[in-house]
Design a protein around this motif. Structure first.
Motif, PDB file in Angstrom:
ATOM      1  N   TYR A  92       4.902  22.081  -0.133  1.00  0.00           N
ATOM      2  CA  TYR A  92       4.544  21.297  -1.313  1.00  0.00           C
ATOM      3  C   TYR A  92       5.771  20.578  -1.860  1.00  0.00           C
ATOM      4  O   TYR A  92       5.729  19.376  -2.136  1.00  0.00           O
ATOM      5  CB  TYR A  92       3.933  22.199  -2.383  1.00  0.00           C
ATOM      6  CG  TYR A  92       3.674  21.486  -3.688  1.00  0.00           C
ATOM      7  CD1 TYR A  92       2.535  20.721  -3.867  1.00  0.00           C
ATOM      8  CD2 TYR A  92       4.584  21.561  -4.740  1.00  0.00           C
ATOM      9  CE1 TYR A  92       2.300  20.053  -5.055  1.00  0.00           C
ATOM     10  CE2 TYR A  92       4.366  20.903  -5.921  1.00  0.00           C
ATOM     11  CZ  TYR A  92       3.219  20.151  -6.087  1.00  0.00           C
ATOM     12  OH  TYR A  92       2.994  19.483  -7.264  1.00  0.00           O
ATOM     13  N   ASP A  93       6.878  21.293  -2.017  1.00  0.00           N
ATOM     14  CA  ASP A  93       8.099  20.704  -2.568  1.00  0.00           C
ATOM     15  C   ASP A  93       8.620  19.560  -1.696  1.00  0.00           C
ATOM     16  O   ASP A  93       9.050  18.521  -2.207  1.00  0.00           O
ATOM     17  CB  ASP A  93       9.188  21.765  -2.733  1.00  0.00           C
ATOM     18  CG  ASP A  93       8.898  22.738  -3.865  1.00  0.00           C
ATOM     19  OD1 ASP A  93       8.080  22.400  -4.757  1.00  0.00           O
ATOM     20  OD2 ASP A  93       9.473  23.845  -3.844  1.00  0.00           O
ATOM     21  N   GLU A 108       0.824  -1.204   0.000  1.00  0.00           N
ATOM     22  CA  GLU A 108       0.000   0.000   0.000  1.00  0.00           C
ATOM     23  C   GLU A 108       0.865   1.264   0.000  1.00  0.00           C
ATOM     24  O   GLU A 108       0.532   2.246  -0.658  1.00  0.00           O
ATOM     25  CB  GLU A 108      -0.937   0.005   1.196  1.00  0.00           C
ATOM     26  CG  GLU A 108      -2.027  -1.026   1.095  1.00  0.00           C
ATOM     27  CD  GLU A 108      -2.922  -1.072   2.317  1.00  0.00           C
ATOM     28  OE1 GLU A 108      -2.828  -0.175   3.178  1.00  0.00           O
ATOM     29  OE2 GLU A 108      -3.725  -2.008   2.406  1.00  0.00           O
ATOM     30  N   LEU A 109       1.979   1.238   0.724  1.00  0.00           N
ATOM     31  CA  LEU A 109       2.862   2.398   0.799  1.00  0.00           C
ATOM     32  C   LEU A 109       3.444   2.739  -0.564  1.00  0.00           C
ATOM     33  O   LEU A 109       3.557   3.908  -0.925  1.00  0.00           O
ATOM     34  CB  LEU A 109       3.993   2.135   1.793  1.00  0.00           C
ATOM     35  CG  LEU A 109       5.015   3.252   1.976  1.00  0.00           C
ATOM     36  CD1 LEU A 109       4.360   4.474   2.613  1.00  0.00           C
ATOM     37  CD2 LEU A 109       6.179   2.775   2.825  1.00  0.00           C
ATOM     38  N   GLU A 141       9.102  13.568  -1.243  1.00  0.00           N
ATOM     39  CA  GLU A 141       8.888  12.308  -0.523  1.00  0.00           C
ATOM     40  C   GLU A 141       8.018  11.351  -1.340  1.00  0.00           C
ATOM     41  O   GLU A 141       8.315  10.155  -1.430  1.00  0.00           O
ATOM     42  CB  GLU A 141       8.227  12.563   0.823  1.00  0.00           C
ATOM     43  CG  GLU A 141       9.122  13.251   1.831  1.00  0.00           C
ATOM     44  CD  GLU A 141       8.399  13.580   3.128  1.00  0.00           C
ATOM     45  OE1 GLU A 141       7.311  13.005   3.386  1.00  0.00           O
ATOM     46  OE2 GLU A 141       8.911  14.414   3.893  1.00  0.00           O
ATOM     47  N   LEU A 142       6.949  11.875  -1.923  1.00  0.00           N
ATOM     48  CA  LEU A 142       6.052  11.032  -2.705  1.00  0.00           C
ATOM     49  C   LEU A 142       6.730  10.513  -3.966  1.00  0.00           C
ATOM     50  O   LEU A 142       6.561   9.343  -4.339  1.00  0.00           O
ATOM     51  CB  LEU A 142       4.773  11.795  -3.040  1.00  0.00           C
ATOM     52  CG  LEU A 142       3.864  12.080  -1.844  1.00  0.00           C
ATOM     53  CD1 LEU A 142       2.754  13.049  -2.228  1.00  0.00           C
ATOM     54  CD2 LEU A 142       3.282  10.796  -1.287  1.00  0.00           C
ATOM     55  N   LEU A 143       7.507  11.360  -4.627  1.00  0.00           N
ATOM     56  CA  LEU A 143       8.215  10.915  -5.820  1.00  0.00           C
ATOM     57  C   LEU A 143       9.270   9.863  -5.475  1.00  0.00           C
ATOM     58  O   LEU A 143       9.477   8.914  -6.239  1.00  0.00           O
ATOM     59  CB  LEU A 143       8.851  12.106  -6.540  1.00  0.00           C
ATOM     60  CG  LEU A 143       7.861  13.088  -7.176  1.00  0.00           C
ATOM     61  CD1 LEU A 143       8.592  14.287  -7.752  1.00  0.00           C
ATOM     62  CD2 LEU A 143       6.999  12.407  -8.222  1.00  0.00           C
ATOM     63  N   ASP A 144       9.906  10.009  -4.319  1.00  0.00           N
ATOM     64  CA  ASP A 144      10.853   8.987  -3.862  1.00  0.00           C
ATOM     65  C   ASP A 144      10.142   7.655  -3.644  1.00  0.00           C
ATOM     66  O   ASP A 144      10.673   6.589  -3.974  1.00  0.00           O
ATOM     67  CB  ASP A 144      11.545   9.417  -2.571  1.00  0.00           C
ATOM     68  CG  ASP A 144      12.560  10.533  -2.780  1.00  0.00           C
ATOM     69  OD1 ASP A 144      12.944  10.785  -3.946  1.00  0.00           O
ATOM     70  OD2 ASP A 144      12.957  11.162  -1.777  1.00  0.00           O
ATOM     71  N   ARG A 145       8.929   7.709  -3.071  1.00  0.00           N
ATOM     72  CA  ARG A 145       8.157   6.473  -2.876  1.00  0.00           C
ATOM     73  C   ARG A 145       7.789   5.835  -4.203  1.00  0.00           C
ATOM     74  O   ARG A 145       7.824   4.603  -4.332  1.00  0.00           O
ATOM     75  CB  ARG A 145       6.896   6.749  -2.062  1.00  0.00           C
ATOM     76  CG  ARG A 145       7.197   6.825  -0.588  1.00  0.00           C
ATOM     77  CD  ARG A 145       6.029   7.076   0.312  1.00  0.00           C
ATOM     78  NE  ARG A 145       4.757   6.579  -0.091  1.00  0.00           N
ATOM     79  CZ  ARG A 145       3.593   7.100   0.312  1.00  0.00           C
ATOM     80  NH1 ARG A 145       3.581   8.127   1.135  1.00  0.00           N
ATOM     81  NH2 ARG A 145       2.457   6.590  -0.088  1.00  0.00           N
ATOM     82  N   VAL A 167      -1.998   4.885  -5.229  1.00  0.00           N
ATOM     83  CA  VAL A 167      -2.145   5.593  -3.950  1.00  0.00           C
ATOM     84  C   VAL A 167      -1.239   6.820  -3.926  1.00  0.00           C
ATOM     85  O   VAL A 167      -1.660   7.919  -3.548  1.00  0.00           O
ATOM     86  CB  VAL A 167      -1.830   4.652  -2.764  1.00  0.00           C
ATOM     87  CG1 VAL A 167      -1.763   5.418  -1.457  1.00  0.00           C
ATOM     88  CG2 VAL A 167      -2.858   3.539  -2.680  1.00  0.00           C
ATOM     89  N   VAL A 168       0.018   6.642  -4.351  1.00  0.00           N
ATOM     90  CA  VAL A 168       0.967   7.751  -4.336  1.00  0.00           C
ATOM     91  C   VAL A 168       0.523   8.855  -5.301  1.00  0.00           C
ATOM     92  O   VAL A 168       0.590  10.039  -4.977  1.00  0.00           O
ATOM     93  CB  VAL A 168       2.395   7.258  -4.664  1.00  0.00           C
ATOM     94  CG1 VAL A 168       3.363   8.424  -4.735  1.00  0.00           C
ATOM     95  CG2 VAL A 168       2.862   6.251  -3.628  1.00  0.00           C
TER      96      VAL A 168
END
Length: 83
Positions: A60-61, A32-33, A66-70, A38-39
Motif C-alpha cells: 500500500y505504501d 490521463e496519467l 507512486e500515486l502521490l508523486d503522479r 483518475v489518480v
C-alpha cells in the motif's frame, strides 16, 4: 506554403501525419496519467484493497507514494502550461 514547396514535400506527408498522430497519442496518455480524478480514484481503490486485506501495508505504501508523486507531477505540469 508555395506550390513548389508543397509538391517537393508531398512525399513526406505520411511521415508528418504519423508523427502528428504519435504526438496526439502521447499527449492524451500523459493527460490521463496525471489526471487528478483518475489518480484519486486509484488511491481510493488502493485503500479499499488494503481494507479488504488484498494487499499488505508495505505494498500500500509503495503504490500510494507512486500515486502521490503522479498527483504532484500533474500539478507541476498544469502550472507550467498556464500562462
Amino acid at each position: 506554403m508555395g506550390l513548389l514547396t508543397g509538391l517537393l514535400t508531398l512525399p513526406l506527408a505520411p511521415v508528418k501525419g504519423v508523427a502528428w498522430i504519435a504526438r496526439c497519442v502521447e499527449e492524451t496518455a500523459e493527460r490521463e496519467l496525471y489526471d487528478p480524478a483518475v489518480v484519486q480514484a486509484q488511491l481510493a481503490a488502493l485503500h479499499r484493497d488494503l481494507d479488504a486485506g488484498l494487499i499488505d501495508e508495505q505494498t500500500y505504501d509503495e503504490y500510494e507514494d507512486e500515486l502521490l508523486d503522479r498527483l504532484e507531477e500533474g500539478a507541476r505540469r498544469r502550472e507550467q502550461t498556464i500562462c
